[in-house]
Motif scaffolding. Structure first.
Motif, PDB file in Angstrom:
ATOM      1  N   LYS A 169      32.888  45.241  29.311  1.00 55.84           N
ATOM      2  CA  LYS A 169      33.631  44.981  30.548  1.00 55.84           C
ATOM      3  C   LYS A 169      33.346  46.109  31.537  1.00 55.84           C
ATOM      4  O   LYS A 169      33.269  47.272  31.150  1.00 55.84           O
ATOM      5  N   PHE A 170      33.194  45.765  32.815  1.00 56.65           N
ATOM      6  CA  PHE A 170      32.945  46.805  33.827  1.00 56.65           C
ATOM      7  C   PHE A 170      33.670  46.434  35.108  1.00 56.65           C
ATOM      8  O   PHE A 170      34.075  45.275  35.304  1.00 56.65           O
ATOM      9  N   GLY A 171      33.780  47.427  35.965  1.00 55.90           N
ATOM     10  CA  GLY A 171      34.495  47.277  37.238  1.00 55.90           C
ATOM     11  C   GLY A 171      35.720  48.166  37.257  1.00 55.90           C
ATOM     12  O   GLY A 171      36.731  47.823  36.653  1.00 55.90           O
ATOM     13  N   GLU A 172      35.627  49.301  37.935  1.00 49.51           N
ATOM     14  CA  GLU A 172      36.730  50.264  38.019  1.00 49.51           C
ATOM     15  C   GLU A 172      36.935  50.672  39.474  1.00 49.51           C
ATOM     16  O   GLU A 172      35.975  50.768  40.248  1.00 49.51           O
ATOM     17  N   LYS A 173      38.160  50.906  39.814  1.00 46.89           N
ATOM     18  CA  LYS A 173      38.480  51.367  41.163  1.00 46.89           C
ATOM     19  C   LYS A 173      37.867  52.744  41.390  1.00 46.89           C
ATOM     20  O   LYS A 173      37.938  53.617  40.532  1.00 46.89           O
ATOM     21  N   GLY A 174      37.278  52.941  42.583  1.00 53.49           N
ATOM     22  CA  GLY A 174      36.691  54.220  42.943  1.00 53.49           C
ATOM     23  C   GLY A 174      35.201  54.342  42.660  1.00 53.49           C
ATOM     24  O   GLY A 174      34.554  55.277  43.150  1.00 53.49           O
ATOM     25  N   GLU A 175      34.619  53.435  41.901  1.00 54.79           N
ATOM     26  CA  GLU A 175      33.185  53.537  41.621  1.00 54.79           C
ATOM     27  C   GLU A 175      32.371  53.016  42.815  1.00 54.79           C
ATOM     28  O   GLU A 175      32.872  52.262  43.646  1.00 54.79           O
ATOM     29  N   ASP A 176      31.121  53.463  42.892  1.00 54.06           N
ATOM     30  CA  ASP A 176      30.254  53.055  44.000  1.00 54.06           C
ATOM     31  C   ASP A 176      29.999  51.548  43.943  1.00 54.06           C
ATOM     32  O   ASP A 176      29.838  50.959  42.867  1.00 54.06           O
ATOM     33  N   PHE A 177      29.986  50.942  45.137  1.00 57.01           N
ATOM     34  CA  PHE A 177      29.721  49.507  45.212  1.00 57.01           C
ATOM     35  C   PHE A 177      28.241  49.234  44.926  1.00 57.01           C
ATOM     36  O   PHE A 177      27.345  49.848  45.515  1.00 57.01           O
ATOM     37  N   PRO A 191      39.128  55.008  56.771  1.00 55.03           N
ATOM     38  CA  PRO A 191      38.729  56.235  57.484  1.00 55.03           C
ATOM     39  C   PRO A 191      38.342  57.361  56.548  1.00 55.03           C
ATOM     40  O   PRO A 191      37.599  58.270  56.939  1.00 55.03           O
ATOM     41  N   ASN A 192      38.792  57.297  55.312  1.00 53.03           N
ATOM     42  CA  ASN A 192      38.475  58.362  54.361  1.00 53.03           C
ATOM     43  C   ASN A 192      37.212  58.071  53.537  1.00 53.03           C
ATOM     44  O   ASN A 192      36.762  58.932  52.788  1.00 53.03           O
ATOM     45  N   ALA A 193      36.682  56.870  53.665  1.00 52.30           N
ATOM     46  CA  ALA A 193      35.511  56.493  52.855  1.00 52.30           C
ATOM     47  C   ALA A 193      34.228  57.016  53.490  1.00 52.30           C
ATOM     48  O   ALA A 193      33.995  56.843  54.696  1.00 52.30           O
ATOM     49  N   GLU A 194      33.417  57.683  52.705  1.00 54.06           N
ATOM     50  CA  GLU A 194      32.119  58.166  53.159  1.00 54.06           C
ATOM     51  C   GLU A 194      30.994  57.178  52.832  1.00 54.06           C
ATOM     52  O   GLU A 194      29.917  57.232  53.418  1.00 54.06           O
ATOM     53  N   LYS A 195      31.235  56.291  51.870  1.00 56.94           N
ATOM     54  CA  LYS A 195      30.279  55.249  51.496  1.00 56.94           C
ATOM     55  C   LYS A 195      31.062  54.090  50.898  1.00 56.94           C
ATOM     56  O   LYS A 195      32.272  54.203  50.646  1.00 56.94           O
ATOM     57  N   VAL A 218      35.485  42.234  43.602  1.00 58.38           N
ATOM     58  CA  VAL A 218      36.151  43.455  44.065  1.00 58.38           C
ATOM     59  C   VAL A 218      36.396  43.409  45.578  1.00 58.38           C
ATOM     60  O   VAL A 218      35.751  42.642  46.303  1.00 58.38           O
ATOM     61  N   VAL A 219      37.351  44.284  45.996  1.00 56.55           N
ATOM     62  CA  VAL A 219      37.538  44.595  47.408  1.00 56.55           C
ATOM     63  C   VAL A 219      36.869  45.928  47.669  1.00 56.55           C
ATOM     64  O   VAL A 219      37.068  46.883  46.922  1.00 56.55           O
ATOM     65  N   VAL A 220      36.047  45.966  48.724  1.00 60.62           N
ATOM     66  CA  VAL A 220      35.224  47.146  48.988  1.00 60.62           C
ATOM     67  C   VAL A 220      35.792  47.909  50.182  1.00 60.62           C
ATOM     68  O   VAL A 220      36.102  47.312  51.238  1.00 60.62           O
ATOM     69  N   ALA A 221      35.952  49.227  50.009  1.00 63.45           N
ATOM     70  CA  ALA A 221      36.343  50.117  51.090  1.00 63.45           C
ATOM     71  C   ALA A 221      35.079  50.629  51.766  1.00 63.45           C
ATOM     72  O   ALA A 221      34.225  51.236  51.123  1.00 63.45           O
ATOM     73  N   SER A 222      34.952  50.396  53.094  1.00 59.29           N
ATOM     74  CA  SER A 222      33.740  50.761  53.813  1.00 59.29           C
ATOM     75  C   SER A 222      34.056  51.802  54.878  1.00 59.29           C
ATOM     76  O   SER A 222      35.161  51.825  55.439  1.00 59.29           O
ATOM     77  N   PRO A 223      33.121  52.706  55.208  1.00 57.04           N
ATOM     78  CA  PRO A 223      33.328  53.650  56.306  1.00 57.04           C
ATOM     79  C   PRO A 223      33.542  52.910  57.622  1.00 57.04           C
ATOM     80  O   PRO A 223      32.951  51.856  57.859  1.00 57.04           O
ATOM     81  N   GLN A 224      34.409  53.472  58.510  1.00 55.14           N
ATOM     82  CA  GLN A 224      34.728  52.783  59.766  1.00 55.14           C
ATOM     83  C   GLN A 224      33.551  52.734  60.720  1.00 55.14           C
ATOM     84  O   GLN A 224      33.442  51.815  61.543  1.00 55.14           O
ATOM     85  N   ASN A 225      32.653  53.697  60.704  1.00 52.29           N
ATOM     86  CA  ASN A 225      31.537  53.701  61.646  1.00 52.29           C
ATOM     87  C   ASN A 225      30.393  52.826  61.166  1.00 52.29           C
ATOM     88  O   ASN A 225      29.347  52.781  61.757  1.00 52.29           O
TER      89      ASN A 225
END
Length: 225
Positions: A169-177, A191-195, A218-225
């Motif tokens: 099984k894989f998929g953990e919060k905080g790992e790279d997309f 705003p806090n995400a760098e990647k 998953v839901v992905v957190a992306s940088p705002q810029n």
């Protein structure tokens, strides 16, 4: 000037019969020479054809004799072997045949093992795919509510059973997309995400070895810029 005497002149001429006799042997001699030359040529030509045929027959006979001599040499070599030498030769032939049979058996066994492993993986995938909805429900219960000890024990046994068959099984919060193993159902600016990173795991992913059975949703957190 003396008077011309016709009778004396005629008496001095050679006899025509003598001339005819001399010419006939010469012509006959010439004819005999031509006939002899023609006969010699015919004899040479007739002799040349059998000679060519004889040469071809000799070549064929030489080739046949060579093959017969080679076979005879092999037979003679076998005949000249001592009983111990003959036994060693037969043992070497048997060993060579046994080695070929052993190599063919090893190749067959390897192919059979690969086929067996492939069928085994297909069976595991079929069972896992059928149980995915139940496994997702277990994960939701773990995340959003307290599990009693008996239910937790059953869930742990299921996880260990799949681990025994090589299911991960894989998929953990905080790992790279990673688009090769993550299925992004939503991108949200952070705003806090760098990647791009995994913010929430909606459904876990499963794989066997390098083969992904289901990507993690998953839901992905992306940088705002």
């Amino acid at each position: 000037m003396s008077d011309f005497n016709k009778d004396e002149y005629l008496n001095d001429l050679p006899d025509m019969d003598d001339l005819s006799g001399q010419a006939a042997p010469a012509a006959a001699s010439a004819a005999d020479g031509a006939s002899a030359a023609s006969a010699a040529g015919a004899t040479q030509e007739g002799a040349a054809q059998p000679a060519a045929a004889q040469s071809q027959e000799n070549g064929d006979s030489a080739a046949a004799d060579g093959a017969d001599k080679a076979d005879a040499a092999d037979g003679k070599a076998d005949d000249t072997l001592t009983p111990l030498g003959q036994a060693k030769k037969e043992a070497a032939e048997y060993l060579e045949a046994l080695q070929r049979e052993r190599a063919e058996f090893i190749n067959f066994r390897n192919r059979a093992q690969k086929e067996q492993e492939r069928f085994r993986q297909h069976g595991i995938i079929d069972v896992l795919t059928a149980l995915l909805p139940a496994l997702d429900d277990i994960d939701r219960i773990r995340e959003h509510s307290e599990m009693d000890d008996s239910f937790k024990a059953v869930a742990n046994k299921i996880d260990k059973a799949f681990e025994k068959f090589g299911v991960e099984k894989f998929g953990e919060k905080g790992e790279d997309f990673d688009p090769t193993k993550h299925d992004a159902i939503l991108h949200k600016p952070d705003p806090n995400a760098e990647k791009e990173t995994v913010d929430t795991v909606v459904e876990a992913g499963y794989r066997i070895g390098d083969r992904v059975i289901r990507a993690a949703r998953v839901v992905v957190a992306s940088p705002q810029n």
